[in-house]
Write an enzyme that holds these catalytic residues in place. Structure first.
Site, PDB file in Angstrom:
ATOM      1  N   ILE A 263       6.724 -20.824 -25.651  1.00  0.00           N
ATOM      2  CA  ILE A 263       7.663 -20.699 -26.770  1.00  0.00           C
ATOM      3  C   ILE A 263       7.021 -21.227 -28.051  1.00  0.00           C
ATOM      4  O   ILE A 263       7.103 -20.604 -29.116  1.00  0.00           O
ATOM      5  CB  ILE A 263       8.972 -21.459 -26.465  1.00  0.00           C
ATOM      6  CG1 ILE A 263       9.703 -20.813 -25.287  1.00  0.00           C
ATOM      7  CG2 ILE A 263       9.875 -21.490 -27.696  1.00  0.00           C
ATOM      8  CD1 ILE A 263      10.890 -21.628 -24.779  1.00  0.00           C
ATOM      9  N   GLN A 266       4.524 -18.700 -29.420  1.00  0.00           N
ATOM     10  CA  GLN A 266       5.188 -17.571 -30.052  1.00  0.00           C
ATOM     11  C   GLN A 266       5.760 -17.971 -31.417  1.00  0.00           C
ATOM     12  O   GLN A 266       5.719 -17.193 -32.368  1.00  0.00           O
ATOM     13  CB  GLN A 266       6.305 -17.052 -29.145  1.00  0.00           C
ATOM     14  CG  GLN A 266       7.219 -16.000 -29.780  1.00  0.00           C
ATOM     15  CD  GLN A 266       6.491 -14.732 -30.185  1.00  0.00           C
ATOM     16  OE1 GLN A 266       5.456 -14.390 -29.603  1.00  0.00           O
ATOM     17  NE2 GLN A 266       7.011 -14.037 -31.186  1.00  0.00           N
ATOM     18  N   GLU A 267       6.265 -19.189 -31.522  1.00  0.00           N
ATOM     19  CA  GLU A 267       6.896 -19.636 -32.760  1.00  0.00           C
ATOM     20  C   GLU A 267       5.879 -19.929 -33.862  1.00  0.00           C
ATOM     21  O   GLU A 267       6.115 -19.595 -35.020  1.00  0.00           O
ATOM     22  CB  GLU A 267       7.740 -20.888 -32.493  1.00  0.00           C
ATOM     23  CG  GLU A 267       8.977 -20.638 -31.633  1.00  0.00           C
ATOM     24  CD  GLU A 267      10.027 -19.830 -32.372  1.00  0.00           C
ATOM     25  OE1 GLU A 267      10.912 -20.423 -32.981  1.00  0.00           O
ATOM     26  OE2 GLU A 267       9.941 -18.579 -32.342  1.00  0.00           O
ATOM     27  N   SER A 268       4.761 -20.582 -33.515  1.00  0.00           N
ATOM     28  CA  SER A 268       3.868 -21.064 -34.575  1.00  0.00           C
ATOM     29  C   SER A 268       2.383 -20.914 -34.279  1.00  0.00           C
ATOM     30  O   SER A 268       1.561 -21.331 -35.087  1.00  0.00           O
ATOM     31  CB  SER A 268       4.145 -22.556 -34.822  1.00  0.00           C
ATOM     32  OG  SER A 268       3.708 -23.324 -33.700  1.00  0.00           O
TER      33      SER A 268
END
Length: 441
Positions: A263, A266-268
């Protein structure tokens, strides 16, 4: 046979796999526990059934009616057979006739090997090399490393291998479609044969097989070769700085640290200073409101961001109804992490009114993109939402998580697939001289 498709064990010792889960369902149907015996090859598993040492062989077997002393079940799933190579090889082989003078390797006794012999009638100059005792993943690793030029395999094995070695690709399709089936002894009781037959027919009708196909194969081929190469590189150069933080957050929340890491990527892309135009910040890209609820004082502090993101994800996970279980629950929670719990609940309600199964991710992901349409948005208490973005995020997280799990497991063939530079770093490793010690909250 242990491989990425049929049966595998994770570092905690838990077994999984498409055929593993389907046979567990069959065991529930029969009311008996299932004992799995892992053989080194599909051929050995088939021989065990022929000798009567096992009740059933499930090892990615292509149905071969010429096999002696076995009874084949109906089709479990269809497999697309192909010849795999590297990008460089594919550029040289533009047509089937270009296989003349080439050597194609196949596992001995497989349907792929039989199809190769059929193709050889059309291309007599093509040479065939058959091998035994090695799984497809190990042979695909040899292709990626240049030790084998071409390999006859199937689409699922190639796609899973390409997650780790993006230079692998299809060179040519093999003719026809192969049928995966299970093998029972020729002397199997009629009652058992009939029960397995009914089970498989019903599993197709009630979408059990479709659901398991999505669980294990739905995310593969989601990422481009460039995406995979960048991710594998950052596993070496960025993840070691934050792995201990992900593991600590996982221990505190009970969430697999590898899922939290997926996660975060994917976010940063594991950038603790990431800032979006809409104001979300940090490695886990938290809004100011979410950060306050999760007791995060500094969103740009990686340790605080990771723990806050983990707490937020655990809240999503625990807030989904008890009717959603297994991986479907965690994929819905990933979507809610992006979309918000209210929108996820609204999408589930709409799915229910439309007669869709709102307990499975494979069904819900077809509904979420509709949430941006005015006709659907009017039915949502939380208003319109970019559901398509949540689906995109969730599918990417599934792919990243699968890669991290496979890098962190003793799954047969996976280690062979990886050059030394792409193995998952151990906890406490350092990258670019940056310590993994966590700053205080």
């Amino acid at each position: 046979m242990s491989n990425a498709v049929s049966y595998r064990r994770d570092p905690e010792g838990d077994a999984s796999g498409f055929e593993h889960d389907l046979i567990e369902e069959l065991g529930n149907e029969l009311g008996v526990p299932v004992k799995f015996i892992v053989y080194p090859s599909a051929a050995r598993a088939l021989e065990a059934v022929q000798r009567g040492d096992a009740h059933l062989a499930a090892a990615g077997l292509g149905r071969n009616d010429k096999a002696r002393h076995v009874r084949w079940t109906p089709i479990v799933r269809e497999m697309k057979l192909l010849i795999a190579g590297t990008n460089a090889t594919a550029a040289q082989i533009r047509s089937v006739q270009d296989l003349a003078g080439q050597t194609v390797t196949a596992r001995r006794g497989t349907l792929a090997a039989r199809r190769l012999r059929e193709l050889q009638r059309e291309v007599p100059g093509m040479r065939i090399n058959t091998v035994a005792g090695q799984p497809d993943q190990a042979l695909l690793a040899a292709v990626a490393d240049g030790r084998i030029a071409l390999l006859a395999t199937d689409e699922a094995h190639l796609a899973l291998a390409a997650e780790l070695r993006p230079e692998l690709q299809q060179v040519q399709p093999l003719p026809g479609v192969a049928a995966m089936a299970w093998a029972l002894p020729a002397s199997a009781p009629t009652e058992l044969v009939d029960t397995v037959t009914r089970f498989l027919f019903r599993s197709h009708e009630d979408n059990t097989i479709s659901r398991l196909e999505d669980r294990y194969f739905g995310h593969i081929q989601r990422l481009s070769a460039i995406d995979i190469a960048a991710f594998v590189d950052r596993i070496q150069t960025r993840l070691p700085r934050y792995r201990a933080m992900f593991e600590q957050a996982g221990e505190q929340t009970g969430v697999d640290w590898r899922l939290l890491a997926a996660i975060g990527y994917q976010e940063s892309q594991w950038d603790p200073l990431a800032i979006s135009p809409t104001g979300v910040r940090g490695l886990m890209m938290l809004t100011e409101e979410t950060a306050a609820r999760m007791r995060v004082r500094d969103r740009l502090d990686p340790a605080q961001s990771i723990l806050g993101g983990a707490r937020n994800f655990k809240l999503m996970l625990d807030s989904i109804g008890d009717d959603v279980v297994g991986p479907d629950r965690q994929w819905m929670a990933v979507a809610a992490y992006n979309l918000g719990l209210g929108h996820l609940r609204g999408a589930r309600q709409i799915a229910n009114t439309m007669g869709r199964d709102n307990r499975t991710w494979v069904s819900l992901r077809t509904m979420l993109p509709l949430m941006s349409r005015p006709s659907f948005a009017r039915r949502l208490k939380a208003g319109p939402a970019r559901g398509g973005e949540a689906v995109h995020m969730t599918e990417n997280v599934r792919a990243f998580y699968d890669i991290l799990r496979r890098l962190d497991t003793a799954e047969a063939g996976t280690e062979a697939l990886l050059p030394p530079a792409t193995r998952l770093p151990e906890r406490g490793a350092q990258a670019a001289g940056v310590s993994t010690s966590s700053p205080p909250m």
